[in-house]
Write an enzyme that holds these catalytic residues in place. Structure first.
Site, PDB file in Angstrom:
ATOM      1  CE  LYS A  32      -0.637   0.660   4.979  1.00 38.29           C
ATOM      2  NZ  LYS A  32       0.118   1.914   5.031  1.00 38.29           N
ATOM      3  CB  THR A  33       4.021   2.227   1.732  1.00 33.95           C
ATOM      4  OG1 THR A  33       3.504   1.884   3.022  1.00 33.95           O
ATOM      5  CG2 THR A  33       4.872   3.485   1.840  1.00 33.95           C
ATOM      6  CG  ASP A 224      -0.785   5.344   5.073  1.00 37.40           C
ATOM      7  OD1 ASP A 224      -1.431   4.365   4.641  1.00 37.40           O
ATOM      8  OD2 ASP A 224       0.399   5.264   5.457  1.00 37.40           O
ATOM      9  CD  GLU A 225      -1.552   2.083   8.430  1.00 36.76           C
ATOM     10  OE1 GLU A 225      -2.598   1.413   8.493  1.00 36.76           O
ATOM     11  OE2 GLU A 225      -0.425   1.576   8.326  1.00 36.76           O
ATOM     12  CD  GLN A 255      -2.866  -4.816   8.515  1.00 35.79           C
ATOM     13  OE1 GLN A 255      -1.846  -4.531   9.137  1.00 35.79           O
ATOM     14  NE2 GLN A 255      -2.888  -4.903   7.188  1.00 35.79           N
ATOM     15  NE  ARG A 608       1.941  -7.412  11.044  1.00 38.28           N
ATOM     16  CZ  ARG A 608       1.641  -6.644  10.011  1.00 38.28           C
ATOM     17  NH1 ARG A 608       2.475  -5.724   9.590  1.00 38.28           N
ATOM     18  NH2 ARG A 608       0.495  -6.810   9.357  1.00 38.28           N
TER      19      ARG A 608
END
Length: 752
Positions: A32-33, A224-225, A255, A608
């Site tokens: 996504k980044t 973002d997020e 998340q 993770r």
């Protein structure tokens, strides 16, 4: 434009479709980044958008810097003109330019949390209120929560629901404190962190011209997020993008794990309702993890009802099965994890930095740390201090040390006025100077304090000396655990921490209890001949004396809570403490929403891992000085057994003659049979009957009907009369089977 060639089809779509409202649902490890970075680069390079007209909001300065650096590599130094940063930093910039509209100076002060709490403490004192009831932490959190929901002090005071809630909590003056706090901040020309969001909303609401100015400036707004935004943050971004509707939010509802900080998952779940023409782009290809880990994660999150559907997949290899480590105790769990890391390193030529150990609460690190140290495996704590370096642990350890050695100057300085007993720094300095000037011990000065200090300070020191003498007697007559427990209570540390009901306060209280658990384990260890507190402290000093905290450039295993791990990735991940009431937390079982947040937290932990994932649980764990029987977390049960390998070597599982896959299936299925009585979620906690009063349980027998104040009605199925602690196994109608310690459980016996 070459950078766009590295994107897959959905990523490319997310980068180049820049007009109109867009939501990019980005699964774990889906890049996504990169998409957000290239989207901004595309706007500047291809569409000719001035960077001054682009607003990009993040949650950390680190994320903002990383994105800006990546964009600069594509478009050059023009990237420095972007309005990019955290919500707080960007809104503070706007508020400084428009401060006069709200009556603030342009150079207003920003109070940090400590500044705010000190001001609240002063106000409570000035009002003559009880600071044990109106604790700064509690008051600060209440005010913060109100501001994040855009509730001003005027609305707060005039709302009968808030007044009734405060009165029921014995804090009727909270509204008044909120009012005075806000007025004092304003008078001082200061804003706290919450004000930066609250006042930006006020600014845009009361000054339409200012809102229009920034609506015209920001042609494109990106967040973002997005799953971590609260109401205040969402409303600001919604207002800023209202004219052109070029708003792009990136996030993953799976998340969303920060509800305790005010994050509202409904922002992302209901985003489409606010924008009927919304373009939804799903990034579903995971580039991070193996197929096994991705499929297991999908199985976990599929159990949540509140979610945006997506199908995360990967082209990576199948990878190893998830390894399940079963330990008899939390102490053994630490040893199993440390041994597993050691063997993985040896077999696969890995570095310490390839490993992460994730836990639900900070207090769990103690057993893990000790095991790693004993095996000489270097580690670092992220987002927190090493267990024995935490303030509350150092405070209690200082009491233990000073009760044994009355001349320990550093311990004396730490404890003589904690908890507060009216002995200031000046008095402590005089005590130490007197000992040096007269060439006598600190203890001699303390026991003859009237010769060195006047009045009230001398009386306070004499009370302290009496306390230490009592502790010395306890140490000489009792084992290490009994003595440490009495000192923890007698010093006032346990009471001080127990009364602080904030998240931080509860964590500190748990940490002190974990230290006492360590002492109890030491005493219960048959190999320890000397059960004294002095022997325990000597062993701890040898363990914690290793120079482990300096950044010496060595590769280290990472230890952190799962909340801290979000956004990170590691080759090998260990998720420890997978037990009911620990993970999921006992405090998160009262509603489906809470349970689903816990499941999202587990999903974050699992995702993770890049190559290997290990899950561990203990059959018993020390809590509050007692050995508690544990059952495996329901989250383990939610992973298909085909993805799990039960560790025979580390878990001491005896060979059954079955293949690895069959053994795992039988093990998980067997575990399912013992956990089918677990509730999926309760919509509310049980409320006991009006005449509820605990009965004498000395005659309790199997077959009796009972009522519990939390679990409701149930039937006693089995009694365990062995040992000093009688236990009853009860099957509750709504909460399934529970094993209760009768010396603690409050049960009302009902006639059948």
């Amino acid at each position: 434009m070459d950078y766009l060639k590295s994107l897959n089809e959905p990523q490319y779509e997310g980068a180049v479709n820049t007009e109109g409202p867009t939501m990019i649902i980005a699964g774990a490890g889906s890049g996504k980044t990169r998409v957000l970075t290239y989207r901004i680069a595309y706007l500047i390079e291809k569409k000719g958008v001035d960077p001054f007209n682009i607003l990009a909001l993040t949650f950390t300065n680190k994320a903002a810097k990383e994105m800006r650096d990546r964009i600069e590599k594509v478009v050059g130094t023009e990237a420095r003109n972007l309005w990019m940063g955290t919500f707080h930093s960007v809104f503070a910039r706007i508020l400084r330019a428009e401060a006069d509209k709200l009556g603030y100076p342009s150079n207003f002060t920003i109070y940090d949390t400590d500044d705010s709490k000190q001001l609240i403490k002063s106000i409570v004192k000035e009002l003559g209120l009880d600071d044990k009831i109106y604790k700064p932490n509690v008051v600060f959190n209440r005010i913060s929560g109100a501001k994040n929901r855009l509730i001003s002090w005027r609305e707060y005071i005039n709302n009968p629901i808030f007044r009734a809630d405060d009165e029921s909590n014995m804090k009727p003056e909270l509204g008044k404190i909120y009012k005075i706090y806000s007025e004092r901040c304003f008078k001082a020309g200061a804003m706290d962190f919450d004000d930066l969001l609250f006042n930006t909303n006020v600014l845009f609401k009361q000054h339409i011209d200012v809102l229009n100015k920034y609506q015209q400036r920001f042609h494109y707004v990106m967040v973002d997020e997005f799953q971590d935004t609260n109401i205040s943050q969402y409303l600001i971004t919604k207002k800023l993008s209202a004219v052109r509707q070029n708003i792009c939010v990136v996030g993953d509802d799976a998340q969303s794990i920060y509800a305790f900080r005010g994050a509202d998952i409904q922002n992302i779940l209901n985003f489409e309702k606010d924008y009927p023409d919304l373009r939804v782009i799903k990034l579903e290809q995971n580039y991070r993890s193996t197929k096994t880990i991705v499929n297991a994660a999908n199985a976990i999150i599929s159990k949540n009802r509140a979610q945006l559907k997506k199908n995360v997949w990967t082209d990576n290899d199948e990878g190893s099965l998830i390894e399940l480590l079963k330990a008899n105790s939390d102490n053994e769990e630490g040893k199993l994890v440390a041994s597993s890391i050691f063997e993985e390193k040896m077999q696969n030529q890995l570095q310490n930095s390839d490993f992460a150990i994730l836990y639900r609460t900070n207090s769990q690190s103690r057993a893990i740390e000790e095991a790693l140290r004993r095996m000489n495996i270097k580690y670092k704590i992220v987002g927190g201090l090493s267990f024995y370096q935490r303030k509350e642990i150092k405070d209690l350890m200082a009491y233990l040390r000073f009760a044994i050695n009355h001349n320990d100057e550093q311990s004396l300085r730490r404890i003589i006025n904690y908890p507060k007993r009216g002995i200031g720094d000046t008095s402590v300095d005089k005590i130490i100077v007197a000992a040096n000037d007269h060439d006598i011990s600190l203890w001699e000065v303390l026991t003859n304090i009237s010769s060195f200090l006047p009045g009230r300070a001398a009386n306070a020191v004499m009370d302290f000396v009496t306390l230490i003498k009592r502790f010395k007697h306890d140490i000489e007559t009792k084992d290490a655990y009994e003595a440490a427990n009495l000192i923890a209570k007698g010093s006032g540390i346990l009471k001080e921490l127990y009364e602080d009901k904030t998240v931080e306060g509860l964590s500190r209280y748990e940490n002190v209890q974990e230290l006492l658990n360590a002492v109890k384990e030491y005493v219960d260890d048959p190999e320890k001949e000397d059960k004294s507190l002095g022997a325990f402290l000597q062993e701890i000093a040898l363990i914690t004396g290793v120079d482990n905290d300096k950044d010496d450039g060595e590769e280290k295993v990472t230890l952190m809570t799962i909340h801290m791990a979000k956004g990170l990735e590691f080759k090998n991940v260990y998720i420890v403490g997978l037990e009911e009431d620990l993970f999921p937390s006992q405090m998160m079982l009262s509603s489906r929403a809470d349970l689903e947040e816990e499941r999202r937290l587990f999903y974050v932990a699992v995702t993770r891992a890049e190559r290997k994932l290990f899950l561990s649980y203990a059959l018993s764990r020390y809590r509050f000085g007692r050995l508690k029987n544990c059952e495996p977390s329901r989250f383990i049960d939610e992973i298909d057994p085909m993805f799990i390998k039960v560790s025979k070597k580390y878990g001491k599982v005896e060979s059954s003659g079955l293949s690895g896959d069959d053994y795992a299936k039988n093990f998980i299925n067997g575990m399912r049979k013992t956990t089918t009585s677990r509730p999926v979620a309760k919509t509310s906690t049980y409320k006991p009957s009006a005449d509820f009063e605990p009965s004498d349980t000395s005659g309790l027998q199997a077959g009796m009907k009972v009522e519990h104040p939390k679990f409701g009605y149930g039937m006693v199925t089995e009694m365990d009369e062995s040992g000093a602690n009688r236990k009853a196994k009860v099957h509750f109608d709504d909460f399934g089977e529970k094993t209760l310690l009768l010396s603690f459980a409050k049960l009302k016996i009902h006639s059948n």
